[in-house]
Design an enzyme around this catalytic site. Sequence first.
Site, mmCIF file in Angstrom:
data_model
loop_
_atom_site.group_PDB
_atom_site.id
_atom_site.type_symbol
_atom_site.label_atom_id
_atom_site.label_comp_id
_atom_site.label_asym_id
_atom_site.label_seq_id
_atom_site.Cartn_x
_atom_site.Cartn_y
_atom_site.Cartn_z
ATOM 1 N N HIS B 58 0.807 -1.213 0.000
ATOM 2 C CA HIS B 58 0.000 0.000 0.000
ATOM 3 C C HIS B 58 0.844 1.269 0.000
ATOM 4 C CE1 HIS B 58 -3.336 -2.621 0.940
ATOM 5 N NE2 HIS B 58 -2.742 -3.050 2.047
ATOM 6 N N HIS B 221 -7.223 -4.916 -0.849
ATOM 7 C CA HIS B 221 -6.397 -6.120 -0.863
ATOM 8 C C HIS B 221 -6.636 -6.966 -2.096
ATOM 9 C CE1 HIS B 221 -6.562 -5.018 3.445
ATOM 10 N NE2 HIS B 221 -5.272 -5.167 3.275
#
Lengths: 331, 331
Positions: B58, B221
């Site tokens: 991320h 995700h």
Amino acid sequence: MPKMINNPQRVVDEMLHGFYKCHSDRIAKTRHPRVFVRRGRKSRTPRVGIVSGGGTGHLPAFIGYVRKGMIDAVAVGNLFEAPSAEVFLEAIRQADQGEGVLCIHGNYPLDNRCVGEAVRLARLEGIRVEHVCANDDVATIAEDGDRSASRGLAGEVLLWKIAGAASMAGKSLEEITDLCRRANLNTRSIGVAFAACIRPEVGVPNFEVVEGTMEFGIGHHGDPGLSSYKMRPANEIADLIMEKLLAVYPEGEEASVTVMVSGLGATTQMELYILYNRIADILKARGIRTSQSFVGNYFTSLDMQGVSVTLMKMDEELERLVAVDAESLLG
Amino acid sequence: MPKMINNPQRVVDEMLHGFYKCHSDRIAKTRHPRVFVRRGRKSRTPRVGIVSGGGTGHLPAFIGYVRKGMIDAVAVGNLFEAPSAEVFLEAIRQADQGEGVLCIHGNYPLDNRCVGEAVRLARLEGIRVEHVCANDDVATIAEDGDRSASRGLAGEVLLWKIAGAASMAGKSLEEITDLCRRANLNTRSIGVAFAACIRPEVGVPNFEVVEGTMEFGIGHHGDPGLSSYKMRPANEIADLIMEKLLAVYPEGEEASVTVMVSGLGATTQMELYILYNRIADILKARGIRTSQSFVGNYFTSLDMQGVSVTLMKMDEELERLVAVDAESLLG
């Protein structure tokens, strides 16, 4: 690949509208819709104005660097196309505080022509103006070392940082011009692509990277590379990049460098740091001190997959100037 | 698509090595290889420590926010996988200056379990610790408004900024916890994807976005969206996003919001600003003041193509805290 746009012909204007709405606390419009300036650029003691500009598609370059300690006025062009002389001229006028203006631009034929004409016209208006042409791409240096046809890559970001810091420190136009020319001569970059970018008005990749290969020596405008290699692990890509960049530094010489690893748009930051991990090791093994390093998307080519790596050889003065904090990018 | 990696099993460690080599002036290692802390986090007057952490993939989240005015210590997990309780516990220990620690994390089952266990163990060691669970994703809010199963999206970045600023201002653990809970309840996000990300150890996209469509309500995700829409122009995408986000703000109420438009990894900044251009217009038309706005890659999902949009409803205190400059992202 679908793009989040409205009209391919309107992407530059709509991006600028959005950019202005987001950053109007920091940037201001001018009478020309393609020229933006930094609010608060006029200090009590007049200083040298710093101008840059170029085609769109390289965010955060160029307009994202209209920040304290970097660019005072920017000339915005169409997608991958230099702004006109008129646009550069207005940016020069806007940046002038009476102490002269330095215009920094990439070494591309149309940019050179438009900046050249803008400089000529600005001088006729009585503005003292110099320009420095960034040409750091080693893939386009001639065999005899001639850089007159070398393209500019991400090295320009470091020139803005140096020029901005020097201007804030009160240096003269002549001093800042010399500094930037020296910094540019000390700078080498190379670009590698794994997939080409897609121009929204065209809708398909600019060139094809053959599966399992990578293009070395690509330019910032969706131009294909100068040589094609079999795809290899990140460490070997770093080895290849550094071999080309370090070839110009005399072996064994005491040196320090500033490193910039810039994603070209669609490459993950994870990959950039994996590449940097090896680059740092190579520099250490060569006995070259890393003065500062920057890893991120600093100068992109739309959604190209790939990376450019820049080394700038430092001296004491350059090191001090690169270390000056420019305004936060977090907002 | 070829990835610039060496070994898919080693991407997290190699990324961390590269990150540390690049930012060792700012971050320090600890006795645990997956815990990093901010140098200079200990002020003369002890203050509340701010911890966060989560899976890798991320960037710049989470480790990139280990900066002055944001996170003091970070727990790093494997790719899209929460750090263990042991890692969170060590981050909590490292952040503690005697004034207590606030741990901010996303609302995911494994993260919740590991943070919960770490908090329990830290308290046994005598550390005062609270945690705030970010759950801003409107796509996963239950019909009755229950957010207990709502995922965290980019809203967490704003929580770090608020917590960091409040800690620097000397607020107590209880005050900062309350502030962050309030800020979280005021925050709504939604994610949209045009193409899924590719996990390097898998090598193919996590899910398929049918050509000509986009996925609404995707998670961070690589999870597919909750509904699929025909691809449409950027302005209509903004309309759809804002309809979902603004549904929770009572019509006509005097309000101001902070906006974050975060690219998911492979989307150009040009597109993000084109989207923001419409978002700003919608807010204006609704009479909602934009307090601050952030457009960039703040919380990515590897190389996902898409965007998340976050609105945080402001009050005077939150507005003051979000406005505090966090340390430069340019280095």
